[in-house]
Design a protein around this motif. Structure first.
Motif, PDB file in Angstrom:
ATOM      1  N   ILE A  15       0.813  -1.266  -0.052  1.00  0.00           N
ATOM      2  CA  ILE A  15      -0.049  -0.173   0.005  1.00  0.00           C
ATOM      3  C   ILE A  15       0.948   1.458   0.293  1.00  0.00           C
ATOM      4  N   SER A  16       0.162   2.356  -0.645  1.00  0.00           N
ATOM      5  CA  SER A  16       1.168   3.640  -0.644  1.00  0.00           C
ATOM      6  C   SER A  16       0.611   4.537   0.319  1.00  0.00           C
ATOM      7  N   ASN A  17       1.130   5.789   0.574  1.00  0.00           N
ATOM      8  CA  ASN A  17       0.586   6.567   1.195  1.00  0.00           C
ATOM      9  C   ASN A  17      -0.744   7.115   0.855  1.00  0.00           C
ATOM     10  N   GLN A  18      -0.990   7.354  -0.208  1.00  0.00           N
ATOM     11  CA  GLN A  18      -2.335   7.684  -0.720  1.00  0.00           C
ATOM     12  C   GLN A  18      -3.477   6.467  -0.321  1.00  0.00           C
ATOM     13  N   ASP A  19      -3.074   5.233  -0.242  1.00  0.00           N
ATOM     14  CA  ASP A  19      -3.947   4.451   0.168  1.00  0.00           C
ATOM     15  C   ASP A  19      -4.138   4.689   1.587  1.00  0.00           C
ATOM     16  N   ILE A  20      -3.209   4.875   2.188  1.00  0.00           N
ATOM     17  CA  ILE A  20      -3.606   4.949   3.850  1.00  0.00           C
ATOM     18  C   ILE A  20      -4.218   6.126   3.905  1.00  0.00           C
ATOM     19  N   GLU A  21      -4.110   7.104   3.285  1.00  0.00           N
ATOM     20  CA  GLU A  21      -4.875   8.310   3.440  1.00  0.00           C
ATOM     21  C   GLU A  21      -6.454   8.206   3.362  1.00  0.00           C
ATOM     22  N   LEU A  22      -6.660   7.131   2.375  1.00  0.00           N
ATOM     23  CA  LEU A  22      -7.872   6.829   1.916  1.00  0.00           C
ATOM     24  C   LEU A  22      -8.751   6.084   2.964  1.00  0.00           C
ATOM     25  N   ALA A  23      -7.827   5.310   3.583  1.00  0.00           N
ATOM     26  CA  ALA A  23      -8.353   4.210   4.830  1.00  0.00           C
ATOM     27  C   ALA A  23      -8.492   5.017   6.004  1.00  0.00           C
ATOM     28  N   GLN A  24      -7.649   5.894   6.303  1.00  0.00           N
ATOM     29  CA  GLN A  24      -7.690   6.587   7.912  1.00  0.00           C
ATOM     30  C   GLN A  24      -8.949   7.036   8.309  1.00  0.00           C
ATOM     31  N   PRO A  25      -9.925   7.577   7.560  1.00  0.00           N
ATOM     32  CA  PRO A  25     -11.171   8.156   7.903  1.00  0.00           C
ATOM     33  C   PRO A  25     -12.104   6.938   8.289  1.00  0.00           C
ATOM     34  N   MET A  26     -11.783   5.797   7.893  1.00  0.00           N
ATOM     35  CA  MET A  26     -12.872   4.747   7.881  1.00  0.00           C
ATOM     36  C   MET A  26     -12.441   4.134   9.181  1.00  0.00           C
ATOM     37  N   LEU A  27     -11.196   4.258   9.901  1.00  0.00           N
ATOM     38  CA  LEU A  27     -10.739   3.575  10.891  1.00  0.00           C
ATOM     39  C   LEU A  27     -11.344   4.109  12.271  1.00  0.00           C
ATOM     40  N   LYS A  28     -11.506   3.286  13.256  1.00  0.00           N
ATOM     41  CA  LYS A  28     -12.216   3.594  14.534  1.00  0.00           C
ATOM     42  C   LYS A  28     -11.149   3.161  15.618  1.00  0.00           C
ATOM     43  N   VAL A  29     -10.655   4.092  16.548  1.00  0.00           N
ATOM     44  CA  VAL A  29     -10.072   3.459  17.604  1.00  0.00           C
ATOM     45  C   VAL A  29     -11.078   3.167  18.722  1.00  0.00           C
ATOM     46  N   ILE A  30     -11.011   1.894  19.128  1.00  0.00           N
ATOM     47  CA  ILE A  30     -12.355   1.673  20.362  1.00  0.00           C
ATOM     48  C   ILE A  30     -11.760   0.797  21.318  1.00  0.00           C
ATOM     49  N   SER A  31     -12.071   1.123  22.552  1.00  0.00           N
ATOM     50  CA  SER A  31     -11.642   0.640  23.825  1.00  0.00           C
ATOM     51  C   SER A  31     -12.723  -0.185  24.372  1.00  0.00           C
ATOM     52  N   PHE A  32     -12.452  -1.238  24.903  1.00  0.00           N
ATOM     53  CA  PHE A  32     -13.268  -2.645  25.655  1.00  0.00           C
ATOM     54  C   PHE A  32     -12.989  -2.561  26.777  1.00  0.00           C
ATOM     55  N   LYS A  33     -13.715  -2.954  27.872  1.00  0.00           N
ATOM     56  CA  LYS A  33     -13.445  -3.308  29.225  1.00  0.00           C
ATOM     57  C   LYS A  33     -13.292  -4.666  29.091  1.00  0.00           C
ATOM     58  N   GLN A  34     -12.593  -5.169  30.111  1.00  0.00           N
ATOM     59  CA  GLN A  34     -12.697  -6.696  30.508  1.00  0.00           C
ATOM     60  C   GLN A  34     -14.199  -7.394  30.361  1.00  0.00           C
ATOM     61  N   ASP A  99      -9.028  -5.658  29.423  1.00  0.00           N
ATOM     62  CA  ASP A  99      -9.299  -4.304  28.844  1.00  0.00           C
ATOM     63  C   ASP A  99      -8.522  -4.310  27.412  1.00  0.00           C
ATOM     64  N   MET A 100      -9.244  -3.770  26.563  1.00  0.00           N
ATOM     65  CA  MET A 100      -8.684  -3.770  24.992  1.00  0.00           C
ATOM     66  C   MET A 100      -8.645  -2.429  24.613  1.00  0.00           C
ATOM     67  N   GLU A 101      -7.848  -2.105  23.633  1.00  0.00           N
ATOM     68  CA  GLU A 101      -7.718  -0.857  22.680  1.00  0.00           C
ATOM     69  C   GLU A 101      -7.537  -1.445  21.148  1.00  0.00           C
ATOM     70  N   VAL A 102      -8.520  -1.390  20.515  1.00  0.00           N
ATOM     71  CA  VAL A 102      -8.408  -1.805  19.231  1.00  0.00           C
ATOM     72  C   VAL A 102      -8.501  -0.823  18.145  1.00  0.00           C
ATOM     73  N   VAL A 103      -8.126  -1.258  16.918  1.00  0.00           N
ATOM     74  CA  VAL A 103      -8.438  -0.157  15.594  1.00  0.00           C
ATOM     75  C   VAL A 103      -9.303  -0.995  14.840  1.00  0.00           C
TER      76      VAL A 103
END
Length: 196
Positions: A15-34, A99-103
């Motif tokens: 993947i290129s930087n352009q591909d990463i820029e395309l994907a970035q807005p679609m990713l969510k950082v989410i936290s979960f508790k145990q 406890d978790m942190e995910v993308v």
């Protein structure tokens, strides 16, 4: 979203930087508790999670008892393979062991990436192939390799599993009874006595 860059390291050749820029807005950082559920049985798996921190367990209910079929660790993906790709209800639960942190990225956005970028389509194909191969390898090992071999392979790849999972959960993953694992541990390279 800085932590999301860890996700792209595995596919940096494709993947290129352009591909990463395309994907970035679609990713969510989410936290979960145990003990939070990332997915319930009967729901459609609409997200793939890349684990930044924590451990997730894929489990099924068998005779009213929860049985672990897979564990996912930091730097790995967590999702229900069949349900995600078929978009049909899942037969497994996914639960946060810690406890978790995910993308996360959802199924619809994955399809958008495939449509907009040949590179992401290639990444998707490679990811699906690797996941399928790992699943088939695990099934083959359960059918054709000894319990002792499977145990040493699992602990050799993920020694931290001894601190994170109970002996019963490890036995579930290996496809053997806890009693068999107890007996086998007498001859194993790795100790399991702490769980007895």
């Amino acid at each position: 979203m800085e932590k999301a860059h860890i996700l792209f390291k595995e596919f940096s050749d494709f993947i290129s930087n352009q591909d990463i820029e395309l994907a970035q807005p679609m990713l969510k950082v989410i936290s979960f508790k145990q003990n939070d559920l990332l997915l319930k049985e009967g729901e459609v798996c609409t997200f793939i999670y890349f684990i930044i921190q924590g451990v997730a367990l894929n489990t099924i209910l068998e005779h009213s008892k929860e049985r672990v079929v897979h564990a996912s660790f930091e730097g790995e993906f967590s999702f229900a393979l069949y349900s995600f790709y078929s978009q049909k209800p899942s037969e497994v639960y996914i639960r946060a062991l810690t406890d978790m942190e995910v993308v996360g990225i959802d199924y619809k956005n994955v399809q958008i990436l495939y449509d907009k970028s040949k590179n992401w389509e290639r990444v998707g194909r490679i990811f699906a192939e690797r996941t399928l191969i790992e699943s088939l390898r695990a099934k083959y090992d359960i059918q054709h390799k000894t319990a002792h071999y499977r145990y040493n392979k699992l602990i050799g790849q993920r020694p931290e599993i001894l601190q994170l999972l109970s002996l019963g959960q490890i036995a579930d993953i290996l496809g053997i009874s806890q009693e068999t694992l107890n007996r086998m541990s007498l001859f194993s390279s790795y100790p399991t006595e702490r769980f007895l």
